[in-house]
Enzyme design. Structure first.
Site, PDB file in Angstrom:
ATOM      1  N   TYR A 125      42.922  33.048  30.106  1.00 38.33           N
ATOM      2  CA  TYR A 125      43.939  33.784  30.866  1.00 38.33           C
ATOM      3  C   TYR A 125      45.196  34.036  30.039  1.00 38.33           C
ATOM      4  O   TYR A 125      45.925  34.983  30.301  1.00 38.33           O
ATOM      5  CB  TYR A 125      44.343  32.995  32.113  1.00 38.33           C
ATOM      6  CG  TYR A 125      43.493  33.223  33.331  1.00 38.33           C
ATOM      7  CD1 TYR A 125      42.107  33.129  33.285  1.00 38.33           C
ATOM      8  CD2 TYR A 125      44.081  33.523  34.558  1.00 38.33           C
ATOM      9  CE1 TYR A 125      41.337  33.313  34.411  1.00 38.33           C
ATOM     10  CE2 TYR A 125      43.323  33.711  35.696  1.00 38.33           C
ATOM     11  CZ  TYR A 125      41.948  33.611  35.612  1.00 38.33           C
ATOM     12  OH  TYR A 125      41.198  33.793  36.744  1.00 38.33           O
ATOM     13  N   ASP A 208      26.960  27.452  33.775  1.00 38.38           N
ATOM     14  CA  ASP A 208      25.913  28.204  34.487  1.00 38.38           C
ATOM     15  C   ASP A 208      25.102  27.265  35.384  1.00 38.38           C
ATOM     16  O   ASP A 208      24.832  27.553  36.550  1.00 38.38           O
ATOM     17  CB  ASP A 208      25.015  28.986  33.510  1.00 38.38           C
ATOM     18  CG  ASP A 208      24.561  28.174  32.305  1.00 38.38           C
ATOM     19  OD1 ASP A 208      25.041  27.036  32.115  1.00 38.38           O
ATOM     20  OD2 ASP A 208      23.713  28.675  31.541  1.00 38.38           O
ATOM     21  N   ASP A 232      38.295  29.146  38.329  1.00 41.75           N
ATOM     22  CA  ASP A 232      38.544  30.255  39.262  1.00 41.75           C
ATOM     23  C   ASP A 232      37.234  30.638  39.949  1.00 41.75           C
ATOM     24  O   ASP A 232      37.161  30.757  41.177  1.00 41.75           O
ATOM     25  CB  ASP A 232      39.104  31.445  38.476  1.00 41.75           C
ATOM     26  CG  ASP A 232      39.378  32.651  39.366  1.00 41.75           C
ATOM     27  OD1 ASP A 232      39.884  32.455  40.482  1.00 41.75           O
ATOM     28  OD2 ASP A 232      39.069  33.779  38.938  1.00 41.75           O
ATOM     29  N   ASP A 236      35.768  29.627  44.108  1.00 45.17           N
ATOM     30  CA  ASP A 236      35.394  30.610  45.141  1.00 45.17           C
ATOM     31  C   ASP A 236      33.988  30.313  45.669  1.00 45.17           C
ATOM     32  O   ASP A 236      33.726  30.412  46.872  1.00 45.17           O
ATOM     33  CB  ASP A 236      35.436  32.046  44.596  1.00 45.17           C
ATOM     34  CG  ASP A 236      36.767  32.745  44.875  1.00 45.17           C
ATOM     35  OD1 ASP A 236      37.806  32.055  44.896  1.00 45.17           O
ATOM     36  OD2 ASP A 236      36.772  33.977  45.074  1.00 45.17           O
TER      37      ASP A 236
HETATM   38  C1  IPM Z   1      43.287  32.641  42.071  1.00 44.06           C
HETATM   39  C2  IPM Z   1      43.316  34.120  41.775  1.00 44.06           C
HETATM   40  C3  IPM Z   1      44.146  34.398  40.542  1.00 44.06           C
HETATM   41  C4  IPM Z   1      43.481  33.700  39.376  1.00 44.06           C
HETATM   42  C5  IPM Z   1      44.366  35.886  40.216  1.00 44.06           C
HETATM   43  C6  IPM Z   1      44.895  36.654  41.385  1.00 44.06           C
HETATM   44  C7  IPM Z   1      45.286  36.036  39.048  1.00 44.06           C
HETATM   45  O1  IPM Z   1      42.022  34.636  41.671  1.00 44.06           O
HETATM   46  O2  IPM Z   1      44.363  32.033  42.224  1.00 44.06           O
HETATM   47  O3  IPM Z   1      42.187  32.095  42.195  1.00 44.06           O
HETATM   48  O4  IPM Z   1      42.531  34.237  38.786  1.00 44.06           O
HETATM   49  O5  IPM Z   1      43.918  32.599  39.033  1.00 44.06           O
HETATM   50 MN    MN Z   2      40.484  33.235  42.254  1.00 50.88          MN
END
Ligand code: IPM
Ligand code: MN
Ligand code: NAD
Length: 342
Positions: A125, A208, A232, A236
């Protein structure tokens, strides 16, 4: 944010916390009002605050701005980086009432309690150089740099080992050490730290496989530690195991425990403005803020208990409702949490 602010104000009064709440613009709203995603007044407020509660940034309206001006980079990532909020905690906890809302079979997720510790201010990042350049012949090439120094790995490793020690005593470090040198170093440093934590059972897994294991048998995990981008993505996926990304709060901490708190989800453009979004991830982020930065564990627990009771009562926003089940709005869910305190 509106519902979470209401809960925070109520708890502030009820527990006489004497918190002074101030609001500031960030992201697209700040671009629209001031021309920049992180106005200096906002940054100044963040700097002097003991803790920050952040609403998600970004959306289609600002997607075509140059990368450096976009809400994500110029707003969110800038705050994380300027305040050195390297330690991102993302707890994927299944509320038993939501076992049926999970995308996995209830028996695979019953009792699920995973903590993802994501490095937040380094890795791909932030690595330099980055950009889009023109190659000879006129074709363009996009590039980013994936870097971690030993000290960056050690400080996130310490957060993860310490938390694993206080929880189930198991830590899984996730990397791509079969291919990427940066994560070969990551694995070596984390492995080296293990000698200082003989009470923590350390394992390593390629990312993976970790993604696969999260949807195959997620309860094998206690604490997971990983870099910025892998964290990240995996968080999710883990969110969905708990029923919805609308349930997942997060804390982003510096070395002293000052923190920014936000839901793991984004601005949900597909449902924004329709009073449909699940406010619980942001409300639960308030609880994390009280616990980790403001030393108010009792008030934090009260919020978590209130959320649990609201789920007991069967209240469901659309994202956590089973098929055919009655659905409440964002404000109704906020009202229900507030009622639990009356
Ligand atoms: C998160 C989001 C952020 C990230 C984006 C919006 C920059 O996806 O906080 O998970 O990738 O860190
Ligand atoms: Mn995210
Ligand atoms: P998203 O998390 O906003 O949405 C993904 C899906 O989850 C959508 O279908 C959305 O409706 C649903 N969802 C998200 N939050 C929900 C909630 N509280 N209740 C019910 N459903 C919910 O991710 P995206 O669509 O990839 O990104 C949208 C925008 O948000 C982008 O601009 C992105 O950069 C930004 N974003 C910001 C943050 C942040 O500020 N912390 C985090 C992630 C994404």
């Amino acid at each position: 944010m509106a519902q979470a602010s209401r809960v925070l104000s109520l708890v502030n009064e009820k527990w006489q916390l004497n918190l002074a709440l101030e609001e500031a613009l960030v992201g697209g709203a700040a671009i629209d009002a001031t021309g920049t995603a992180l106005p200096s007044e906002t940054m100044a407020l963040c700097e002097k605050a003991d803790a920050i509660l952040l609403g998600a940034v970004g959306g289609p309206k600002w997607d075509n701005l140059p990368p450096a001006e976009r809400p994500e980079k110029a707003g969110l990532l800038a705050i994380r980086s300027k305040l050195d909020l390297f330690g991102n905690l993302r707890p994927a906890l299944l509320y038993p009432q939501l076992a049926d809302a999970s995308s996995l079979k209830p028996e695979l997720v019953a009792g699920l309690d995973i903590l993802i510790v994501r490095e937040l201010t380094g890795g791909i990042y932030f690595g330099q150089p980055r950009g889009i350049r023109e190659l000879e012949g006129g074709e363009r090439q996009g590039y980013n740099t994936y870097v971690y120094s030993e000290s960056e790995i050690r400080r996130i490793g310490k957060v993860a080992f310490e938390l694993a020690r206080k929880r189930g005593g198991r830590l899984c470090s996730v990397d791509k050490a079969n291919v990427l040198e940066v994560t070969m170093l990551w694995r070596e440093v984390i492995q080296d730290m293990a000698k200082d934590y003989p009470d923590v059972e350390l394992s390593h897994m390629y990312v993976d496989n970790a993604a696969m294991q999260l949807v195959r048998a997620p309860k094998q995990f206690d604490v997971m530690v990983t870099g910025n981008m892998f964290g990240d993505i995996l968080s999710d996926a883990a969110a969905m195991l708990t029923g919805s990304i609308g349930m997942l709060p997060s804390a982003s901490l510096d070395v002293n425990g000052k923190g920014m708190y936000e839901p793991c989800h984004g601005s949900a453009p597909d449902i924004a403005g329709q009073n449909k979004a699940n406010p619980l991830a942001t409300i639960l982020s308030v609880a994390m803020m009280l616990r980790y930065s403001l030393n108010q564990a009792e008030a934090a627990q009260a919020i978590e208990d209130a959320v649990s009771r609201v789920l007991d009562r069967g209240l469901r926003t659309a994202d956590i409702a089973a098929e055919g089940e009655a659905v409440v709005s964002t404000t109704e869910m906020g009202d229900a949490v507030i009622q639990e305190f009356q």
